[in-house]
Design an enzyme around this catalytic site. Structure first.
Site, PDB file in Angstrom:
ATOM      1  N   PHE A  73      -8.567  10.163  -6.332  1.00 23.31           N
ATOM      2  CA  PHE A  73      -9.094  10.527  -5.009  1.00 23.31           C
ATOM      3  C   PHE A  73      -8.566   9.555  -3.968  1.00 23.31           C
ATOM      4  O   PHE A  73      -8.577   8.338  -4.162  1.00 23.31           O
ATOM      5  CB  PHE A  73     -10.630  10.495  -4.979  1.00 23.31           C
ATOM      6  CG  PHE A  73     -11.187  10.906  -3.637  1.00 23.31           C
ATOM      7  CD1 PHE A  73     -11.317  12.247  -3.320  1.00 23.31           C
ATOM      8  CD2 PHE A  73     -11.534   9.951  -2.684  1.00 23.31           C
ATOM      9  CE1 PHE A  73     -11.806  12.641  -2.069  1.00 23.31           C
ATOM     10  CE2 PHE A  73     -12.017  10.329  -1.436  1.00 23.31           C
ATOM     11  CZ  PHE A  73     -12.153  11.680  -1.136  1.00 23.31           C
ATOM     12  N   TRP A  74      -8.132  10.122  -2.844  1.00 23.17           N
ATOM     13  CA  TRP A  74      -7.688   9.346  -1.692  1.00 23.17           C
ATOM     14  C   TRP A  74      -8.205  10.064  -0.452  1.00 23.17           C
ATOM     15  O   TRP A  74      -7.897  11.237  -0.226  1.00 23.17           O
ATOM     16  CB  TRP A  74      -6.159   9.266  -1.681  1.00 23.17           C
ATOM     17  CG  TRP A  74      -5.584   8.333  -0.665  1.00 23.17           C
ATOM     18  CD1 TRP A  74      -6.166   7.239  -0.108  1.00 23.17           C
ATOM     19  CD2 TRP A  74      -4.277   8.431  -0.086  1.00 23.17           C
ATOM     20  NE1 TRP A  74      -5.314   6.631   0.781  1.00 23.17           N
ATOM     21  CE2 TRP A  74      -4.150   7.336   0.799  1.00 23.17           C
ATOM     22  CE3 TRP A  74      -3.202   9.311  -0.250  1.00 23.17           C
ATOM     23  CZ2 TRP A  74      -2.992   7.123   1.542  1.00 23.17           C
ATOM     24  CZ3 TRP A  74      -2.055   9.097   0.484  1.00 23.17           C
ATOM     25  CH2 TRP A  74      -1.942   8.010   1.361  1.00 23.17           C
ATOM     26  N   LEU A  75      -9.011   9.392   0.333  1.00 26.39           N
ATOM     27  CA  LEU A  75      -9.641  10.032   1.480  1.00 26.39           C
ATOM     28  C   LEU A  75      -8.613  10.581   2.464  1.00 26.39           C
ATOM     29  O   LEU A  75      -8.826  11.644   3.062  1.00 26.39           O
ATOM     30  CB  LEU A  75     -10.583   9.049   2.181  1.00 26.39           C
ATOM     31  CG  LEU A  75     -11.422   9.635   3.325  1.00 26.39           C
ATOM     32  CD1 LEU A  75     -12.354  10.722   2.818  1.00 26.39           C
ATOM     33  CD2 LEU A  75     -12.216   8.531   4.033  1.00 26.39           C
ATOM     34  N   ARG A  79     -18.458  -7.520 -12.581  1.00 26.55           N
ATOM     35  CA  ARG A  79     -17.925  -8.683 -13.279  1.00 26.55           C
ATOM     36  C   ARG A  79     -19.006  -9.746 -13.424  1.00 26.55           C
ATOM     37  O   ARG A  79     -19.858  -9.900 -12.548  1.00 26.55           O
ATOM     38  CB  ARG A  79     -16.725  -9.261 -12.524  1.00 26.55           C
ATOM     39  CG  ARG A  79     -15.491  -8.386 -12.564  1.00 26.55           C
ATOM     40  CD  ARG A  79     -14.350  -9.010 -11.774  1.00 26.55           C
ATOM     41  NE  ARG A  79     -14.635  -9.039 -10.337  1.00 26.55           N
ATOM     42  CZ  ARG A  79     -13.826  -9.577  -9.436  1.00 26.55           C
ATOM     43  NH1 ARG A  79     -12.703 -10.151  -9.818  1.00 26.55           N
ATOM     44  NH2 ARG A  79     -14.150  -9.556  -8.147  1.00 26.55           N
ATOM     45  N   GLY A 123      -7.316   0.277  -7.788  1.00 32.05           N
ATOM     46  CA  GLY A 123      -6.771  -0.412  -8.951  1.00 32.05           C
ATOM     47  C   GLY A 123      -6.821  -1.918  -8.775  1.00 32.05           C
ATOM     48  O   GLY A 123      -5.788  -2.589  -8.740  1.00 32.05           O
ATOM     49  N   ASN A 143     -20.197  -3.506  -6.874  1.00 29.98           N
ATOM     50  CA  ASN A 143     -20.565  -4.336  -5.733  1.00 29.98           C
ATOM     51  C   ASN A 143     -19.661  -4.103  -4.531  1.00 29.98           C
ATOM     52  O   ASN A 143     -19.882  -4.676  -3.467  1.00 29.98           O
ATOM     53  CB  ASN A 143     -20.533  -5.822  -6.124  1.00 29.98           C
ATOM     54  CG  ASN A 143     -21.124  -6.714  -5.042  1.00 29.98           C
ATOM     55  OD1 ASN A 143     -22.116  -6.370  -4.438  1.00 29.98           O
ATOM     56  ND2 ASN A 143     -20.484  -7.849  -4.799  1.00 29.98           N
ATOM     57  N   TYR A 192       0.848  -1.184   0.000  1.00 30.53           N
ATOM     58  CA  TYR A 192       0.000   0.000   0.000  1.00 30.53           C
ATOM     59  C   TYR A 192       0.886   1.237   0.000  1.00 30.53           C
ATOM     60  O   TYR A 192       2.083   1.162   0.278  1.00 30.53           O
ATOM     61  CB  TYR A 192      -0.917  -0.009   1.233  1.00 30.53           C
ATOM     62  CG  TYR A 192      -2.093   0.932   1.128  1.00 30.53           C
ATOM     63  CD1 TYR A 192      -3.102   0.719   0.199  1.00 30.53           C
ATOM     64  CD2 TYR A 192      -2.191   2.041   1.971  1.00 30.53           C
ATOM     65  CE1 TYR A 192      -4.180   1.571   0.107  1.00 30.53           C
ATOM     66  CE2 TYR A 192      -3.274   2.901   1.895  1.00 30.53           C
ATOM     67  CZ  TYR A 192      -4.262   2.667   0.963  1.00 30.53           C
ATOM     68  OH  TYR A 192      -5.328   3.529   0.880  1.00 30.53           O
ATOM     69  N   TYR A 228      -9.976   5.754  -7.815  1.00 29.70           N
ATOM     70  CA  TYR A 228      -9.752   5.655  -6.376  1.00 29.70           C
ATOM     71  C   TYR A 228      -9.248   4.273  -5.968  1.00 29.70           C
ATOM     72  O   TYR A 228      -9.088   3.990  -4.786  1.00 29.70           O
ATOM     73  CB  TYR A 228     -11.031   6.000  -5.609  1.00 29.70           C
ATOM     74  CG  TYR A 228     -12.178   5.029  -5.793  1.00 29.70           C
ATOM     75  CD1 TYR A 228     -12.428   4.040  -4.850  1.00 29.70           C
ATOM     76  CD2 TYR A 228     -13.004   5.100  -6.909  1.00 29.70           C
ATOM     77  CE1 TYR A 228     -13.480   3.145  -5.003  1.00 29.70           C
ATOM     78  CE2 TYR A 228     -14.060   4.215  -7.073  1.00 29.70           C
ATOM     79  CZ  TYR A 228     -14.294   3.243  -6.118  1.00 29.70           C
ATOM     80  OH  TYR A 228     -15.334   2.357  -6.288  1.00 29.70           O
ATOM     81  N   VAL A 239     -17.581   0.872  -1.553  1.00 28.35           N
ATOM     82  CA  VAL A 239     -17.749   2.210  -2.127  1.00 28.35           C
ATOM     83  C   VAL A 239     -18.855   2.200  -3.167  1.00 28.35           C
ATOM     84  O   VAL A 239     -19.703   3.098  -3.202  1.00 28.35           O
ATOM     85  CB  VAL A 239     -16.432   2.721  -2.743  1.00 28.35           C
ATOM     86  CG1 VAL A 239     -16.664   4.026  -3.497  1.00 28.35           C
ATOM     87  CG2 VAL A 239     -15.375   2.926  -1.671  1.00 28.35           C
TER      88      VAL A 239
END
Length: 373
Positions: free
Chosen positions: A310-312, A216, A287, A193, A94, A285, A196
């Site tokens: 976007f990253w919170l 999917r 990948g 699904n 991460y 937001y 988010v």
């Protein structure tokens, strides 16, 4: 990187607020932060000492519960979800990683047990969620600094409170911050699904927006489609259907979307761009496909499409704590009005964490794993 969530670098000051370091003096060896507890102050926590496969490196350990200082809050954790970003952090892939050893979990809800003499914002019995990232919520109880917590109403469902601080916040900000959408406008998203994705569907519906939701293909597709439409989805299509000419029929009855939300990358994100209205924006937001976003030159030149991220965690750094509290209260209001529910969840006792971790990494997961303490 998988889907969004949040993490902030843990400075020594933040570690002191979390009571994993002493309030003063030199920092002890990392192992001392996770010493075995005395019988009277036993705290069970999911700890990992090095990066790797979560089921192999995460262990259930007993930790010491620190004394409550003047600005501290003793919290009994009630429930904490396993988010994809939690898995990524344990794996070591991460964007920001905590110093090790670390307690897993960035999200959850707890109940206040006791407060220090200088605490005025919360009282025993209140429900609280993390205001900052990296508190380590996969544990039975902890002592946190008051400034790292936000109180939430205790009359909202437990699962809603436990999953409030990351995914719904991300969904709301992406719907509000990139395009000036009006009721009747449409939004297209993949990974519909996901936590988010389900929040996007519900918040968009509350705002009068129409959603095209890409998922999917899977054996229980119809069941999933019905569930998403019950949440407020107008259209549910598969990744394969997104690539066909029949998609033009979708836009006979609704405007082309001006906003696309991408959590997958690769071919899926390219297809989202293809269906965006001229001048529209795609916000990435996550990948999940671990493939780059590819945009054709013609899309950028002739359609003037915009690519954003976007990253919170970054949003919170750029905004005041009061603005984050306002966001939480806005979402709680939606919950009270029945316009926002928790994603499909499965509650798992903390001691069964191995099963919960393994399940959370399975494909086509339809239920978020929530650890109960």
């Amino acid at each position: 990187m998988w889907v969004c969530a949040l993490w902030e670098a843990r400075t020594p000051a933040l570690l002191r607020r979390r009571r994993l370091l002493p309030a003063r003096g030199p920092r002890p060896p990392a192992a001392a932060s996770f010493s075995a507890s005395a019988e009277g102050s036993r705290v069970r926590a999911l700890v990992y000492g090095h990066h790797g496969h979560p089921t192999k490196v995460v262990e259930l350990k007993n930790l010491e519960l620190a004394a409550v200082g003047g600005s501290d809050v003793h919290v009994k954790m009630l429930a904490a979800p396993i988010n994809p970003s939690d898995i990524n952090m344990i794996q070591g892939n991460y964007g920001l990683l905590p110093p090790l050893p670390a307690v897993g979990g960035n999200e959850g809800v707890g109940q206040v047990v006791a407060v220090g003499s200088n605490v005025s914002g919360v009282k025993p019995g209140d429900w609280v969620i993390p205001a900052t990232a990296g508190l380590g919520t996969w544990r039975t109880e902890a002592v946190f600094s008051e400034e790292t917590l936000i109180s939430v109403p205790s009359n909202i469902p437990l699962q809603s409170a436990a999953t409030l601080g990351v995914n719904p916040c991300t969904a709301y900000r992406m719907l509000k911050d990139f395009e000036q959408l009006q009721p009747g406008d449409s939004v297209i998203q993949n990974a519909s699904n996901s936590g988010v994705g389900q929040a996007v569907i519900q918040i968009a519906a509350a705002l009068g927006l129409r959603t095209i939701n890409v998922v999917r293909d899977r054996p229980d597709l119809q069941k999933l489609s019905d569930r998403l439409k019950k949440l407020g989805a107008e259209q549910v299509v598969t990744e394969e259907e997104l690539r066909t000419h029949e998609m033009k029929n979708v836009f006979k009855d609704m405007p082309q979307p001006r906003l696309a939300l991408n959590c997958v990358g690769g071919k899926s994100s390219t297809e989202l761009l293809r269906h965006l209205a001229p001048g529209g924006t795609m916000v990435t937001y996550g990948g999940m496909a671990k493939q780059p976003v590819i945009a054709s030159v013609s899309q950028l030149i002739f359609k003037d499409l915009k690519l954003r991220g976007f990253w919170l965690s970054q949003w919170k750094k750029d905004h005041s704590p009061d603005q984050f509290k306002e966001l939480i209260l806005t979402l709680c209001d939606l919950i009270h009005r029945g316009q926002l529910t928790a994603p499909a969840c499965s509650e798992v006792p903390l001691q069964d964490y191995q099963c919960a971790l393994e399940t959370s990494m399975q494909p086509f997961l339809s239920s978020k794993q929530i650890l109960t303490m």
